[in-house]
Motif scaffolding. Structure first.
Motif, mmCIF file in Angstrom:
data_model
loop_
_atom_site.group_PDB
_atom_site.id
_atom_site.type_symbol
_atom_site.label_atom_id
_atom_site.label_comp_id
_atom_site.label_asym_id
_atom_site.label_seq_id
_atom_site.Cartn_x
_atom_site.Cartn_y
_atom_site.Cartn_z
ATOM 1 N N PRO A 44 0.417 -1.584 0.207
ATOM 2 C CA PRO A 44 -0.130 0.003 0.337
ATOM 3 C C PRO A 44 1.162 1.434 0.002
ATOM 4 N N ASP A 45 2.325 1.488 1.034
ATOM 5 C CA ASP A 45 3.333 2.186 0.759
ATOM 6 C C ASP A 45 3.525 3.412 -0.837
ATOM 7 N N ARG A 46 3.920 1.515 -1.378
ATOM 8 C CA ARG A 46 4.124 2.232 -3.255
ATOM 9 C C ARG A 46 3.092 2.795 -3.336
ATOM 10 N N VAL A 47 1.937 1.752 -3.591
ATOM 11 C CA VAL A 47 0.822 1.888 -4.384
ATOM 12 C C VAL A 47 0.460 4.001 -4.210
ATOM 13 N N ILE A 48 0.281 4.164 -2.801
ATOM 14 C CA ILE A 48 0.336 5.267 -2.653
ATOM 15 C C ILE A 48 0.847 6.470 -2.898
ATOM 16 N N ALA A 49 2.248 6.036 -2.678
ATOM 17 C CA ALA A 49 2.930 6.884 -3.625
ATOM 18 C C ALA A 49 3.214 7.103 -5.188
ATOM 19 N N GLN A 50 3.211 5.882 -5.981
ATOM 20 C CA GLN A 50 2.752 6.202 -7.302
ATOM 21 C C GLN A 50 1.573 7.378 -7.521
ATOM 22 N N ALA A 51 0.424 6.991 -7.012
ATOM 23 C CA ALA A 51 -0.679 7.485 -6.770
ATOM 24 C C ALA A 51 -0.566 9.117 -6.640
ATOM 25 N N GLN A 52 0.586 9.399 -6.007
ATOM 26 C CA GLN A 52 0.238 10.739 -5.332
ATOM 27 C C GLN A 52 -0.101 11.223 -4.158
ATOM 28 N N GLY A 53 -0.372 10.268 -3.383
ATOM 29 C CA GLY A 53 -1.206 10.536 -2.461
ATOM 30 C C GLY A 53 -0.432 10.929 -0.989
ATOM 31 N N ARG A 54 -1.203 11.058 0.396
ATOM 32 C CA ARG A 54 -0.273 10.743 1.396
ATOM 33 C C ARG A 54 -0.795 9.975 2.560
ATOM 34 N N PRO A 55 -0.049 8.997 2.809
ATOM 35 C CA PRO A 55 -0.630 8.511 4.357
ATOM 36 C C PRO A 55 -0.753 9.841 4.963
ATOM 37 N N VAL A 56 -1.774 8.171 6.028
ATOM 38 C CA VAL A 56 -2.277 8.753 7.232
ATOM 39 C C VAL A 56 -2.335 9.018 8.344
ATOM 40 N N GLY A 57 -2.557 8.592 9.439
ATOM 41 C CA GLY A 57 -2.435 8.331 10.882
ATOM 42 C C GLY A 57 -0.863 7.530 11.149
ATOM 43 N N PRO A 58 -1.238 6.873 12.821
ATOM 44 C CA PRO A 58 -0.137 6.080 13.041
ATOM 45 C C PRO A 58 0.447 5.115 12.609
ATOM 46 N N GLU A 60 0.211 1.295 10.484
ATOM 47 C CA GLU A 60 -0.113 0.611 8.916
ATOM 48 C C GLU A 60 -0.472 -0.326 9.075
ATOM 49 N N ALA A 61 -1.220 -0.941 8.690
ATOM 50 C CA ALA A 61 -0.591 -2.335 8.725
ATOM 51 C C ALA A 61 -0.492 -3.645 7.569
ATOM 52 N N PRO A 62 0.072 -4.794 7.143
ATOM 53 C CA PRO A 62 0.621 -5.092 6.562
ATOM 54 C C PRO A 62 0.056 -4.703 4.525
ATOM 55 N N PHE A 63 -1.473 -4.812 4.396
ATOM 56 C CA PHE A 63 -2.025 -4.650 3.625
ATOM 57 C C PHE A 63 -2.881 -3.817 3.471
ATOM 58 N N ALA A 64 -3.148 -2.060 4.603
ATOM 59 C CA ALA A 64 -3.932 -1.230 3.802
ATOM 60 C C ALA A 64 -3.073 -0.135 4.733
ATOM 61 N N VAL A 65 -3.193 1.288 4.960
ATOM 62 C CA VAL A 65 -2.993 2.626 4.861
ATOM 63 C C VAL A 65 -3.735 2.892 5.053
ATOM 64 N N LEU A 66 -4.245 4.270 5.722
ATOM 65 C CA LEU A 66 -5.197 4.782 5.380
ATOM 66 C C LEU A 66 -4.378 6.250 4.789
ATOM 67 N N ALA A 67 -4.930 6.816 3.928
ATOM 68 C CA ALA A 67 -4.618 7.974 2.940
ATOM 69 C C ALA A 67 -4.959 9.186 3.024
ATOM 70 N N ARG A 68 -4.760 9.658 2.038
ATOM 71 C CA ARG A 68 -5.910 11.123 2.021
ATOM 72 C C ARG A 68 -5.081 11.532 0.242
ATOM 73 N N GLY A 69 -5.590 11.975 -0.786
ATOM 74 C CA GLY A 69 -5.603 12.730 -2.101
ATOM 75 C C GLY A 69 -6.151 13.383 -2.534
ATOM 76 N N ASP A 70 -5.763 14.087 -3.772
ATOM 77 C CA ASP A 70 -6.529 14.769 -4.389
ATOM 78 C C ASP A 70 -8.489 14.408 -5.629
ATOM 79 N N ASN A 71 -9.129 14.613 -6.122
ATOM 80 C CA ASN A 71 -9.489 14.165 -7.051
ATOM 81 C C ASN A 71 -9.508 13.333 -7.834
ATOM 82 N N GLY A 72 -7.899 13.586 -8.470
ATOM 83 C CA GLY A 72 -8.036 11.918 -8.554
ATOM 84 C C GLY A 72 -7.627 10.689 -8.211
ATOM 85 N N PHE A 73 -7.711 10.878 -6.643
ATOM 86 C CA PHE A 73 -6.480 9.890 -6.138
ATOM 87 C C PHE A 73 -6.883 7.998 -6.259
ATOM 88 N N ARG A 74 -8.580 8.063 -6.264
ATOM 89 C CA ARG A 74 -9.246 7.371 -6.499
ATOM 90 C C ARG A 74 -8.487 6.502 -7.826
#
Length: 100
Positions: A44-58, A60-74
């Motif tokens: 998920p960290d790689r996917v979020i970085a590639q999608a130009q978002g940012r992780p949030v929250g303290p 992380e799970a092995p296969f899931a991360v909370l993140a935020r991004g702009d309109n095209g992030f999803r």
């Protein structure tokens, strides 16, 4: 009970066990841009970085991360290989979390 009967019974038991979680994920509302999203992916960290978002929250799970991004992030998350993108507040409510 024959071997065929056991195989059919095993299949239906497995299908029943998987139907609940799959139906729950299918009912999830779409994650809104700028709001927290639960990103589920192999890395998920790689996917979020590639999608130009940012992780949030303290946490992380092995296969899931909370993140935020702009309109095209999803859309970019899907292109980057995310398995699912869920509204984080909906998931938290499903788990019984309450805002304080």
């Amino acid at each position: 009970m024959s071997r065929m009967d056991r195989s059919v019974l095993s299949f239906f038991l497995l299908a029943t066990l998987l139907a609940g979680p799959v139906a729950t994920l299918a009912m999830a509302p779409p994650a809104a841009p700028g709001r927290p999203m639960l990103v589920i992916a192999w890395q998920p960290d790689r996917v979020i970085a590639q999608a130009q978002g940012r992780p949030v929250g303290p946490v992380e799970a092995p296969f899931a991360v909370l993140a935020r991004g702009d309109n095209g992030f999803r859309a970019r998350l899907a292109q980057a290989g995310a398995w699912a993108v869920l509204d984080a507040e909906w998931v938290a409510a499903l788990c019984g979390a309450k805002r304080v």
